[in-house]
Design a protein around this motif. Structure first.
Motif, PDB file in Angstrom:
ATOM      1  N   LEU A 175       0.833  -1.203   0.000  1.00  0.00           N
ATOM      2  CA  LEU A 175       0.000   0.000   0.000  1.00  0.00           C
ATOM      3  C   LEU A 175       0.870   1.256   0.000  1.00  0.00           C
ATOM      4  N   ASN A 176       1.891   1.284   0.833  1.00  0.00           N
ATOM      5  CA  ASN A 176       2.789   2.443   0.886  1.00  0.00           C
ATOM      6  C   ASN A 176       3.461   2.681  -0.461  1.00  0.00           C
ATOM      7  N   LYS A 177       3.862   1.599  -1.123  1.00  0.00           N
ATOM      8  CA  LYS A 177       4.485   1.724  -2.444  1.00  0.00           C
ATOM      9  C   LYS A 177       3.492   2.319  -3.445  1.00  0.00           C
ATOM     10  N   MET A 178       2.248   1.844  -3.420  1.00  0.00           N
ATOM     11  CA  MET A 178       1.233   2.376  -4.338  1.00  0.00           C
ATOM     12  C   MET A 178       0.989   3.862  -4.076  1.00  0.00           C
ATOM     13  N   ILE A 179       0.890   4.235  -2.822  1.00  0.00           N
ATOM     14  CA  ILE A 179       0.659   5.643  -2.487  1.00  0.00           C
ATOM     15  C   ILE A 179       1.821   6.493  -2.982  1.00  0.00           C
ATOM     16  N   LYS A 180       3.037   6.010  -2.755  1.00  0.00           N
ATOM     17  CA  LYS A 180       4.228   6.773  -3.165  1.00  0.00           C
ATOM     18  C   LYS A 180       4.291   6.919  -4.687  1.00  0.00           C
ATOM     19  N   GLU A 181       3.892   5.883  -5.416  1.00  0.00           N
ATOM     20  CA  GLU A 181       3.902   5.953  -6.881  1.00  0.00           C
ATOM     21  C   GLU A 181       2.810   6.886  -7.404  1.00  0.00           C
ATOM     22  N   LEU A 182       1.640   6.865  -6.761  1.00  0.00           N
ATOM     23  CA  LEU A 182       0.521   7.677  -7.244  1.00  0.00           C
ATOM     24  C   LEU A 182       0.659   9.150  -6.883  1.00  0.00           C
ATOM     25  N   PRO A 222       3.755  11.047  -5.540  1.00  0.00           N
ATOM     26  CA  PRO A 222       5.141  11.023  -5.061  1.00  0.00           C
ATOM     27  C   PRO A 222       5.550  12.262  -4.258  1.00  0.00           C
ATOM     28  N   ASN A 223       4.950  13.400  -4.510  1.00  0.00           N
ATOM     29  CA  ASN A 223       5.376  14.634  -3.848  1.00  0.00           C
ATOM     30  C   ASN A 223       4.458  15.045  -2.705  1.00  0.00           C
ATOM     31  N   VAL A 224       3.630  14.113  -2.220  1.00  0.00           N
ATOM     32  CA  VAL A 224       2.684  14.430  -1.154  1.00  0.00           C
ATOM     33  C   VAL A 224       2.993  13.555   0.057  1.00  0.00           C
ATOM     34  N   ARG A 225       3.036  14.193   1.216  1.00  0.00           N
ATOM     35  CA  ARG A 225       3.218  13.426   2.454  1.00  0.00           C
ATOM     36  C   ARG A 225       1.859  12.934   2.917  1.00  0.00           C
ATOM     37  N   VAL A 226       1.800  11.683   3.324  1.00  0.00           N
ATOM     38  CA  VAL A 226       0.540  11.088   3.769  1.00  0.00           C
ATOM     39  C   VAL A 226       0.739  10.613   5.202  1.00  0.00           C
ATOM     40  N   SER A 227      -0.132  11.072   6.097  1.00  0.00           N
ATOM     41  CA  SER A 227      -0.001  10.696   7.509  1.00  0.00           C
ATOM     42  C   SER A 227      -0.321   9.219   7.703  1.00  0.00           C
ATOM     43  N   ASN A 228       0.116   8.704   8.816  1.00  0.00           N
ATOM     44  CA  ASN A 228      -0.142   7.289   9.134  1.00  0.00           C
ATOM     45  C   ASN A 228      -1.637   7.027   9.268  1.00  0.00           C
ATOM     46  N   ASP A 229      -2.363   7.962   9.859  1.00  0.00           N
ATOM     47  CA  ASP A 229      -3.815   7.787   9.985  1.00  0.00           C
ATOM     48  C   ASP A 229      -4.474   7.715   8.613  1.00  0.00           C
TER      49      ASP A 229
END
Length: 187
Positions: free
Chosen positions: A26-33, A35-42
């Motif tokens: 999931l983290n890899k997918m978020i980073k690929e989609l 890439p320049n946005v920080r996403v909180s753990n929640d």
């Protein structure tokens, strides 16, 4: 009745936790989609929960469609039908494209795995050729080992001879006694 409902809900939540997408994927997918946005753990946990729930929803609907058709295996057509019936028809085309891509990858893997079969040489012949190559390799190895052994023996003999020559006292040059010449006898 409320306690029973609470236990069922807890059991479903525990089961949902066990059946989820791996966080690394999931983290890899978020980073690929994004890439320049920080996403909180929640936010990541919320996305994970939504993805898991979506998969459960589509799977359940595909299973219902499969059962209505009296089939025992859910097929891609059942999943595409589930997307349509759940109101996600806009995603059918993209899902179908992904399905075709997955089929192409699987077919490529199958072609690579059957490359040996496509040689046109019976398996028995290939096995015979392999055994011949092994026998030849064993012969060559034995010959090399024999040559190494002979070289070691020759080196050992040469060393022994050299050592023997060094240990022998050097003999003096023999003096010539002329026994035929009696004239020199002063007795």
């Amino acid at each position: 009745m409320a306690a029973e409902h609470s236990r069922d809900k807890d059991a479903r939540e525990k089961e949902d936790d066990e059946l989820s997408i791996p966080r690394a994927a999931l983290n890899k997918m978020i980073k690929e989609l994004v890439p320049n946005v920080r996403v909180s753990n929640d936010a990541r946990e919320l996305v994970l929960s939504c993805c898991t729930e979506f998969i459960h929803l589509v799977s359940s609907e595909a299973n219902d469609i499969c059962n209505k058709q009296q089939k025992k295996t859910i097929s891609p057509e059942h999943v595409l039908g589930a997307l349509e019936s759940l109101g996600f028809g806009a995603y059918k085309e993209e899902a179908y494209a992904v399905l075709q891509e997955a089929k192409a990858v699987a077919a490529k893997k199958r072609r690579q795995s059957t490359r040996l079969e496509n040689l046109g040489i019976p398996e028995e012949e290939l096995l015979r050729q392999q055994q011949e190559l092994f026998a030849k390799a064993r012969q060559e190895q034995a010959l090399l080992e024999q040559q190494e052994w002979l070289a070691m023996q020759q080196a050992a003999q040469a060393a022994a001879q050299q050592q023997q020559q060094q240990q022998q006292p050097q003999q003096s040059v023999p003096q010539l006694n002329d026994s035929n010449n009696d004239e020199d006898d002063y007795s």
